[in-house]
Design an enzyme around this catalytic site. Structure first.
Site, PDB file in Angstrom:
ATOM      1  N   VAL A  11      50.761  47.830  41.499  1.00 15.69           N
ATOM      2  CA  VAL A  11      51.031  46.777  42.481  1.00 15.69           C
ATOM      3  C   VAL A  11      51.793  45.611  41.857  1.00 15.69           C
ATOM      4  O   VAL A  11      52.769  45.114  42.408  1.00 15.69           O
ATOM      5  CB  VAL A  11      49.697  46.301  43.112  1.00 15.69           C
ATOM      6  CG1 VAL A  11      49.881  45.022  43.905  1.00 15.69           C
ATOM      7  CG2 VAL A  11      49.155  47.397  44.015  1.00 15.69           C
ATOM      8  N   GLU A 152      48.046  43.902  49.809  1.00 17.28           N
ATOM      9  CA  GLU A 152      49.216  44.766  49.649  1.00 17.28           C
ATOM     10  C   GLU A 152      48.948  46.112  50.320  1.00 17.28           C
ATOM     11  O   GLU A 152      47.911  46.711  50.116  1.00 17.28           O
ATOM     12  CB  GLU A 152      49.509  44.951  48.148  1.00 17.28           C
ATOM     13  CG  GLU A 152      50.724  45.773  47.862  1.00 17.28           C
ATOM     14  CD  GLU A 152      51.943  45.317  48.680  1.00 17.28           C
ATOM     15  OE1 GLU A 152      52.351  44.162  48.524  1.00 17.28           O
ATOM     16  OE2 GLU A 152      52.459  46.108  49.478  1.00 17.28           O
ATOM     17  N   GLY A 272      42.355  69.284  54.147  1.00 16.91           N
ATOM     18  CA  GLY A 272      42.642  69.790  52.803  1.00 16.91           C
ATOM     19  C   GLY A 272      41.576  69.357  51.819  1.00 16.91           C
ATOM     20  O   GLY A 272      40.393  69.231  52.157  1.00 16.91           O
ATOM     21  N   GLY A 276      42.125  60.841  47.341  1.00 15.32           N
ATOM     22  CA  GLY A 276      41.805  60.372  45.996  1.00 15.32           C
ATOM     23  C   GLY A 276      42.606  59.112  45.733  1.00 15.32           C
ATOM     24  O   GLY A 276      42.986  58.414  46.670  1.00 15.32           O
ATOM     25  N   CYS A 279      42.758  53.696  45.523  1.00 14.59           N
ATOM     26  CA  CYS A 279      42.457  52.820  46.659  1.00 14.59           C
ATOM     27  C   CYS A 279      41.363  53.358  47.575  1.00 14.59           C
ATOM     28  O   CYS A 279      40.285  52.776  47.646  1.00 14.59           O
ATOM     29  CB  CYS A 279      43.729  52.538  47.446  1.00 14.59           C
ATOM     30  SG  CYS A 279      44.866  51.518  46.492  1.00 14.59           S
ATOM     31  N   LYS A 282      37.569  53.936  46.253  1.00 16.90           N
ATOM     32  CA  LYS A 282      36.855  52.713  45.861  1.00 16.90           C
ATOM     33  C   LYS A 282      36.765  51.706  47.000  1.00 16.90           C
ATOM     34  O   LYS A 282      35.787  50.980  47.126  1.00 16.90           O
ATOM     35  CB  LYS A 282      37.488  52.084  44.612  1.00 16.90           C
ATOM     36  CG  LYS A 282      38.732  51.261  44.872  1.00 16.90           C
ATOM     37  CD  LYS A 282      39.133  50.459  43.652  1.00 16.90           C
ATOM     38  CE  LYS A 282      40.476  49.772  43.831  1.00 16.90           C
ATOM     39  NZ  LYS A 282      40.591  48.859  44.951  1.00 16.90           N
ATOM     40  N   ARG A 346      44.148  58.717  38.991  1.00 19.61           N
ATOM     41  CA  ARG A 346      42.830  58.116  39.176  1.00 19.61           C
ATOM     42  C   ARG A 346      42.153  58.707  40.420  1.00 19.61           C
ATOM     43  O   ARG A 346      42.734  58.738  41.487  1.00 19.61           O
ATOM     44  CB  ARG A 346      42.951  56.598  39.295  1.00 19.61           C
ATOM     45  CG  ARG A 346      43.369  55.960  37.972  1.00 19.61           C
ATOM     46  CD  ARG A 346      43.586  54.479  38.099  1.00 19.61           C
ATOM     47  NE  ARG A 346      44.768  54.151  38.868  1.00 19.61           N
ATOM     48  CZ  ARG A 346      45.212  52.909  39.052  1.00 19.61           C
ATOM     49  NH1 ARG A 346      44.550  51.894  38.523  1.00 19.61           N
ATOM     50  NH2 ARG A 346      46.296  52.669  39.759  1.00 19.61           N
TER      51      ARG A 346
HETATM   52  N1  LIG Z   1      47.780  51.317  43.551  1.00 16.73           N
HETATM   53  C1  LIG Z   1      47.939  51.140  44.859  1.00 16.73           C
HETATM   54  O1  LIG Z   1      48.506  51.982  45.580  1.00 16.73           O
HETATM   55  C2  LIG Z   1      47.460  49.871  45.512  1.00 16.73           C
HETATM   56  C3  LIG Z   1      47.929  49.536  46.787  1.00 16.73           C
HETATM   57  C4  LIG Z   1      47.484  48.370  47.373  1.00 16.73           C
HETATM   58  C5  LIG Z   1      46.546  47.562  46.726  1.00 16.73           C
HETATM   59  N2  LIG Z   1      46.087  47.939  45.495  1.00 16.73           N
HETATM   60  C6  LIG Z   1      45.142  47.055  44.826  1.00 16.73           C
HETATM   61  O2  LIG Z   1      45.852  46.270  43.866  1.00 16.73           O
HETATM   62  C7  LIG Z   1      45.046  46.043  42.705  1.00 16.73           C
HETATM   63  C8  LIG Z   1      45.754  46.570  41.477  1.00 16.73           C
HETATM   64  O3  LIG Z   1      45.925  47.966  41.620  1.00 16.73           O
HETATM   65  P1  LIG Z   1      46.871  48.793  40.618  1.00 16.73           P
HETATM   66  O4  LIG Z   1      46.905  50.185  41.122  1.00 16.73           O
HETATM   67  O5  LIG Z   1      48.127  48.036  40.424  1.00 16.73           O
HETATM   68  O6  LIG Z   1      45.994  48.709  39.290  1.00 16.73           O
HETATM   69  P2  LIG Z   1      46.448  49.045  37.797  1.00 16.73           P
HETATM   70  O7  LIG Z   1      45.210  49.451  37.105  1.00 16.73           O
HETATM   71  O8  LIG Z   1      47.612  49.953  37.825  1.00 16.73           O
HETATM   72  O9  LIG Z   1      46.953  47.648  37.228  1.00 16.73           O
HETATM   73  C9  LIG Z   1      46.116  46.585  36.934  1.00 16.73           C
HETATM   74  C10 LIG Z   1      46.721  45.866  35.742  1.00 16.73           C
HETATM   75  O10 LIG Z   1      45.999  44.641  35.561  1.00 16.73           O
HETATM   76  C11 LIG Z   1      45.865  44.417  34.174  1.00 16.73           C
HETATM   77  N3  LIG Z   1      44.764  43.452  33.984  1.00 16.73           N
HETATM   78  C12 LIG Z   1      43.445  43.647  34.138  1.00 16.73           C
HETATM   79  N4  LIG Z   1      42.775  42.500  33.907  1.00 16.73           N
HETATM   80  C13 LIG Z   1      43.695  41.564  33.591  1.00 16.73           C
HETATM   81  C14 LIG Z   1      43.626  40.188  33.264  1.00 16.73           C
HETATM   82  N5  LIG Z   1      42.468  39.530  33.222  1.00 16.73           N
HETATM   83  N6  LIG Z   1      44.780  39.542  32.985  1.00 16.73           N
HETATM   84  C15 LIG Z   1      45.967  40.201  33.035  1.00 16.73           C
HETATM   85  N7  LIG Z   1      46.083  41.486  33.352  1.00 16.73           N
HETATM   86  C16 LIG Z   1      44.965  42.170  33.635  1.00 16.73           C
HETATM   87  C17 LIG Z   1      45.630  45.796  33.595  1.00 16.73           C
HETATM   88  O11 LIG Z   1      45.894  45.828  32.211  1.00 16.73           O
HETATM   89  C18 LIG Z   1      46.595  46.639  34.432  1.00 16.73           C
HETATM   90  O12 LIG Z   1      47.867  46.729  33.816  1.00 16.73           O
HETATM   91  C19 LIG Z   1      43.715  46.721  42.991  1.00 16.73           C
HETATM   92  O13 LIG Z   1      42.836  45.771  43.565  1.00 16.73           O
HETATM   93  C20 LIG Z   1      44.072  47.776  44.025  1.00 16.73           C
HETATM   94  O14 LIG Z   1      42.994  48.111  44.845  1.00 16.73           O
HETATM   95  C21 LIG Z   1      46.544  49.066  44.868  1.00 16.73           C
END
Ligand SMILES: NC(=O)c1ccc[n+]([C@@H]2O[C@H](COP(=O)([O-])OP(=O)(O)OC[C@H]3O[C@@H](n4cnc5c(N)ncnc54)[C@H](O)[C@@H]3O)[C@@H](O)[C@H]2O)c1
Length: 449
Positions: A11, A152, A272, A276, A279, A282, A346
């Site tokens: 994100v 997001e 199917g 997973g 998002c 959890k 994940r």
């Molecule tokens: N992946 C998706 O499709 C998606 C879509 C919408 C919303 N989200 C939400 O967005 C958030 C992030 O998801 P993601 O998939 O990008 O996660 P991710 O694990 O890919 O990225 C998180 C990043 O944050 C960093 N981080 C953790 N703690 C930190 C801190 N204290 N300071 C600085 N950096 C730190 C980690 O090192 C990692 O690089 C989650 O809450 C998720 O639910 C994800």
């Protein structure tokens, strides 16, 4: 506007890259210093279509930069996007420790007014706690913080497209000035005045995104409610597939006709292996937990979660029934990522299948276009192939777990000639049962005769 992004995951990187492409100056930071070093060296730590191209062009234009020094990123920006992970605790509750870390760091480092925007998915009332933490840990009493929620909705695999062409942009605010700043940040996207990498600069005409201003609590609820509802639709289709198997229907026919009703809609009604990713699993858990914390039993979501977990059990039962003895069998596992066009593994259903097959003593030959290196680090005991035909050679069974395009295009006549047994267990209802049987395969899928 000068923006910073804390957390350079899926994100954070897409947000930073797209907002830089839209004309803002963005500084990105992450606690993972290796990730920052890779980004500084021009590498991209995740696979997402168009992302490397935008990161390259915005870097050339001097609009995106990276630092391991969170203080530098915080001080440089007028608005800070928090994009850190919010993983589940064992109880299912969202672990908000990374958000809390960001709050304390921002409070300590800020030397001027900041708009702090939660983009991570968080339970309702997190914004209130974030405001409280920012004032409690504020080092400089004169610094004013405004908090906003901007959930997001991007989907991995089409994240850049979703960010540039959203259905809606939701901003939860406490004061009108925060909404005005967010409208300004998103103005190029709302007006389509950015260079769109997908459409070579000229986006086709189409509906523009709605810009919705809500309270912070509502914005936080909108995200959890949306993801949970989509997850519920998938589990609903999966229960239908079981009914079809027992009563003699075809789930594809049923869900197709259902989906033509605009009140229902055809998306996320695919039977199917289940959902997973980082998002849905959890977020469903966190929403159940949030509801319980205020005395509401969200039992339809508990059922959604249970049905989803049982999909793997059903699939494994079929594999065991078809193979009779799993130990020593060569099994080709097609697809590792939780869905196509991403390297994210994940909570991927395929990984749970892989884990159980290895525990049963199968020789697993896995294939995925992008997710091999991440999986190999977790399961070194399996064999990995980029080429599906190599994975299928001498296989006693093929298991389709992720519907990547390359798997849609497999020439099964050719593959079948090299397999030890023409057995295909399709976990995503990707292929036509009659076509596969016509090629002499023993073919199993979900909810189809
Ligand atoms: N992946 C998706 O499709 C998606 C879509 C919408 C919303 N989200 C939400 O967005 C958030 C992030 O998801 P993601 O998939 O990008 O996660 P991710 O694990 O890919 O990225 C998180 C990043 O944050 C960093 N981080 C953790 N703690 C930190 C801190 N204290 N300071 C600085 N950096 C730190 C980690 O090192 C990692 O690089 C989650 O809450 C998720 O639910 C994800």
């Amino acid at each position: 506007m000068r923006l910073s992004v804390i957390g350079c995951g899926y994100v954070g990187l897409v947000t930073g890259a797209c907002l830089a492409e839209a004309g803002h100056e963005v500084i990105c930071t992450d606690i993972d210093s290796e990730r920052i070093a890779k980004l500084k060296a021009g590498g991209v730590p995740i696979y997402e279509r168009y992302l490397d191209e935008i990161l390259r062009s915005t870097r050339r234009a001097g609009r995106i930069s990276y630092t391991s020094d969170a203080g530098q990123a915080i001080r440089a920006a007028q608005a800070i996007f928090i994009c850190v992970g919010t993983p589940p605790k064992d109880s299912g509750e969202a672990d908000l420790s990374a958000i809390d870390n960001c709050a304390r760091q921002i409070a300590a480092e800020a030397d001027g007014p900041k708009l702090v925007i939660e983009k991570s998915t968080v339970p309702a009332r997190t914004g209130l706690e974030l405001s409280r933490a920012l004032s409690a840990y504020r080092r400089n009493g004169d610094v004013r913080f405004r908090v906003a929620s901007n959930p997001e909705f991007l989907r991995e695999g089409t994240a850049v497209e979703d960010f540039f062409h959203p259905d809606r942009i939701v901003v939860g605010v406490e004061e009108e000035s925060a909404a005005a700043d967010l409208r300004e940040i998103y103005r190029p996207i709302l007006e389509r005045s950015f260079h769109c990498p997908l459409h070579n600069g000229t986006c086709p005409p189409g509906p523009r995104a709605d810009f919705l201003v809500t309270t912070i609590n509502s914005a936080e609820l909108i995200k959890h409610a949306s993801n949970s509802f989509l997850a519920l639709k998938i589990s609903y289709a999966n229960v239908l597939s079981e009914l079809c198997e027992r009563l003699g229907g075809d789930v594809e026919e049923v869900t197709h006709a259902m989906g033509l009703d605009p009140r229902i809609g055809g998306q996320f009604l695919k039977a199917g292996l289940g959902f997973g990713g980082f998002c849905f699993p959890k977020d469903v858990q966190a929403f159940i937990h949030l509801a319980a914390s205020v005395g509401v039993d969200f039992d339809i979501l508990k059922a959604t979660d249970r049905v989803n977990k049982e999909r793997i059990d059903r699939y494994m039962e079929r594999i065991r029934r078809a193979l009779w003895v799993v130990k020593g069998k060569h099994v080709a596992l097609l697809g590792l990522a939780f869905k196509p066009n991403t390297d994210d593994i994940r909570y991927a259903p395929a990984l749970e299948v892989l884990k159980r097959l290895l525990a049963d003593g199968a020789a697993v030959h896995a294939c995925d276009p992008e997710a091999i290196s991440r999986t190999q680090a977790l399961f070194p005991g399996a064999h990995y192939h980029k080429d599906p035909y190599a994975a299928l050679q001498k296989a006693d069974a093929a298991l389709l777990c992720t519907e990547w395009d390359i798997f849609k295009k497999i020439d099964w006549e050719r593959a079948g000639k090299t397999m030890a047994r023409k057995l295909l267990l399709d976990g995503r209802n990707l292929y036509s049962p009659s076509a596969m049987r016509g090629l002499g395969f023993e073919y199993h899928s979900f909810g189809r005769p």
